[in-house]
Design a protein around this motif. Sequence first.
Motif, short mmCIF file in Angstrom:
data_model
loop_
_atom_site.label_atom_id
_atom_site.label_comp_id
_atom_site.label_asym_id
_atom_site.label_seq_id
_atom_site.Cartn_x
_atom_site.Cartn_y
_atom_site.Cartn_z
N UNK A 75 -4.12 3.39 -1.59
CA UNK A 75 -4.59 2.01 -1.36
C UNK A 75 -5.47 1.94 -0.12
N UNK A 76 -5.22 2.80 0.84
CA UNK A 76 -6.02 2.78 2.07
C UNK A 76 -7.49 3.12 1.80
N UNK A 77 -7.78 3.65 0.61
CA UNK A 77 -9.16 3.97 0.24
C UNK A 77 -9.93 2.73 -0.23
N UNK A 78 -9.24 1.61 -0.40
CA UNK A 78 -9.89 0.37 -0.83
C UNK A 78 -10.62 -0.20 0.38
N UNK A 94 0.51 -7.60 5.34
CA UNK A 94 0.67 -8.33 4.09
C UNK A 94 -0.67 -8.90 3.62
N UNK A 95 -1.41 -9.52 4.52
CA UNK A 95 -2.70 -10.09 4.14
C UNK A 95 -3.64 -8.99 3.65
N UNK A 96 -3.61 -7.84 4.32
CA UNK A 96 -4.45 -6.70 3.89
C UNK A 96 -4.05 -6.25 2.48
N UNK A 97 -2.73 -6.19 2.20
CA UNK A 97 -2.26 -5.77 0.88
C UNK A 97 -2.69 -6.76 -0.21
N UNK A 98 -2.61 -8.05 0.08
CA UNK A 98 -3.05 -9.06 -0.88
C UNK A 98 -4.55 -8.91 -1.12
#
Length: 121
Positions: A75-78, A94-98
């Motif tokens: 996911x860090x590649x997004x 959390x905001x980054x994950x959303x």
Amino acid sequence: MTTTPKHDERVANLTFASVYPHYLTKVEKKGRTKAELHLVIEWLTSFNDNKLQELIDDKVTFKTFFEKAKLNPNAKLIKGVICGYRIKDIETQLTREVRYLDKLVDELSKGRKMEKILRTT
């Protein structure tokens, strides 16, 4: 641009069930399928169709949604900008994950190849 505590709180308290229909409409309008949307969500969160439906039925918040998720290590590649925010600059996890999820849905709706969306190549 960084997020504010008020923005982060608003994102955390949104229910996934309230946003999911918008994700689905967005991708279907562009000729993508519900199955493709679910594949993208499963890649990011590890939620299969049954678990996803359970979370929708339970009307969980994004906070609970991502607490239960097993985030894909890639996911860090997004990267990039979504909703006016550069993902790498979002400090609140959390905001980054959303926003990761928002970015994946955006890429899907724009016709990007699935292997690129899922960061496999």
